[in-house]
Design an enzyme around this catalytic site. Structure first.
Site, mmCIF file in Angstrom:
data_model
loop_
_atom_site.group_PDB
_atom_site.id
_atom_site.type_symbol
_atom_site.label_atom_id
_atom_site.label_comp_id
_atom_site.label_asym_id
_atom_site.label_seq_id
_atom_site.Cartn_x
_atom_site.Cartn_y
_atom_site.Cartn_z
ATOM 1 C CB VAL A 134 -0.908 0.034 1.253
ATOM 2 C CG1 VAL A 134 -1.793 1.278 1.219
ATOM 3 C CG2 VAL A 134 -1.758 -1.214 1.353
ATOM 4 N N GLY A 189 2.063 5.757 -18.697
ATOM 5 C CA GLY A 189 2.310 4.453 -18.083
ATOM 6 C C GLY A 189 1.826 4.354 -16.650
ATOM 7 C CD GLU A 192 -1.868 -1.636 -14.439
ATOM 8 O OE1 GLU A 192 -1.368 -2.438 -15.238
ATOM 9 O OE2 GLU A 192 -1.225 -1.114 -13.518
ATOM 10 C CE LYS A 207 -2.643 0.391 -4.134
ATOM 11 N NZ LYS A 207 -2.455 1.466 -5.126
#
Ligand code: HSE
Length: 435
Positions: A134, A189, A192, A207
């Site tokens: 996390v 980048g 995703e 998270k």
């Protein structure tokens, strides 16, 4: 100096490569701090040919067979960096069962199987560490497990997804549309190629499940988190927020209400401009914790990326090496000693922002107000901004604190109310000034 401690990496992608780089480039200082050299003996890879050129220059062994690592008595620490749930979870279990200490940065595994992995590590008296899972390079797991252990933590609010923070920053500061901001995040980048888990809030939900479990000493999984993403947020919501003195952030929010129980949410929130999280921009992450002894504390830094995440993973490796040398492994367990109740939706309260497209004629506001009144929702302010050519108007309404149940029920009514053309967006407002 004592003989080196040998470790194995499972996976040699972005973070795995970063770990090899950091351990080699900072080798001498790390050895002094750990008390002995740390050597990457073996790396598990599917195909050695895929290794990045900058990694090939380091002197490490490779295998495509996990058993070579599990059955190597020299290897004391296994570092899992292959990501996703399967087979990472099974590999971690196998490593702990073979008496290896484990480091992982895998939030997906922890959010689903943290409790059973803590139990297995306790049974085998091995270390199980996951600082990189996390907030990337931000120290937050160890602070929760160690530095803040004396506190009763009442809340954690975090910007824990860099992609969405980057997008919201671009929409806010440069007026980009949602689609433009997403395209830019992908080009850089950050997001995703399939950014669903980022923009729909699932990445942040995993998270916050991990953070809330550690903070409240109770096992939470992804299923315990109520999730809303930023996919309904439009550039005009961000403009309205600015006019009202707020900024929009996608937050993981976990609270421990001693009377009503634990709540864990991921949703877009309007934060007052002067809130410490409001100025955390771009891909930065930050986690804001409140404990009864420490008060408010904020942890800020790079939440993802090769070297920041490798920094956290290498810190865990060094910590375990120190434990090995001092016969102190298994010192800090999961501490999930209580099964606390979850807060019911009629007790989870927050002020809300609504943006509605409505018919522009007499009685519309009254119909909407009576929908809210039926759910005991009190209106704090109303703005009617754009009257459109086609006889529709845009209404922005801020309510005082309403329960999640009332919010859901009012939304169901608004969605079928003849005078409401569209419920465009809904957000929580984190503003102590609203009763
Ligand atoms: N995709 C994540 C983010 C990074 O944008 O923060 C990995 O957790």
């Amino acid at each position: 100096m004592e003989k080196s401690v040998k470790i194995a990496l499972l996976g040699c992608g972005t973070v795995g490569g970063g770990v090899i780089i950091v351990l080699n480039e900072n080798r001498e200082d790390i050895a002094k701090k750990a008390g002995c050299a740390i050597e990457v003996k073996t790396v598990l890879v599917r195909d050695k040919k895929n290794l990045k050129p900058e990694i090939k220059k380091y002197n490490v062994g490779y295998t495509d067979n996990l058993d070579d690592i599990l059955n190597d008595p020299e290897i004391e620490i296994v570092v899992e960096l292959i990501g996703r749930v399967h087979p990472a979870k099974e590999y971690i279990e196998a490593a702990i069962s073979h008496g290896k200490h484990v480091v992982t940065a895998n939030k997906d595994v922890l959010a689903d199987y943290g409790k059973s992995l803590f139990a297995l590590a306790a049974e085998k008296k091995t270390d199980f560490q996951f600082e990189g899972a996390v907030g990337g390079g931000i120290p937050i797991i160890r602070p929760l497990r160690a530095c803040l252990a004396a506190n009763k933590i009442s809340s954690i609010m975090g910007i824990i997804n860099g992609t969405t923070n980057y997008m919201l920053t671009k929409m806010s500061q440069e007026g980009l549309s949602y689609a433009q901001a997403l395209a830019e995040a992908q080009a850089k980048g950050y997001a995703e190629s399939d950014p669903t888990a980022d923009v729909e809030g699932i990445d942040a939900a995993r998270k916050i499940a991990v953070l809330a479990s550690l903070a409240f000493n109770t096992p939470l999984t992804l299923k315990d988190v109520h999730v809303e993403g930023i996919d309904n947020i439009d550039a005009c919501d961000i403009e309205y927020a600015r006019d009202l003195g707020y900024v929009v952030k996608l937050l993981g929010v976990a609270k421990n209400d001693p009377e009503n129980g634990i709540s864990a949410n991921v949703y877009p929130v309007m934060l007052p401009k002067n809130h410490p999280l409001a100025s955390v921009n771009d891909v930065y992450n930050a986690i804001y914790v409140n404990g009864d002894a420490v008060g408010d504390a904020m942890f800020l830094g790079r939440g993802a990326g090769r070297l920041p995440t490798a920094s956290a993973v290498c810190g865990d490796i060094i910590d375990i090496v120190r434990n090995i040398r001092n016969h102190a492994c298994g010192r800090i367990g999961g501490n999930l000693f209580e099964k606390k109740k979850m807060c019911p939706p009629d007790k989870e309260m927050a002020p809300c922002y609504f943006r509605l497209q409505v018919a522009d004629r007499p009685g519309v506001l009254a119909a909407i107000a009576s929908t809210f009144a039926a759910q005991q929702m009190s209106i704090a302010s109303v703005i009617q901004k754009n009257v459109m050519d086609n006889g529709t108007a845009e209404l922005v309404i801020i309510t005082n604190k309403v329960s999640r149940l009332s919010l859901d029920l009012s939304l169901r009514t608004l969605q079928v109310l003849p005078v409401v053309n569209e419920v465009c967006s809904v957000m929580r407002v984190e503003d102590p000034a609203l009763p």
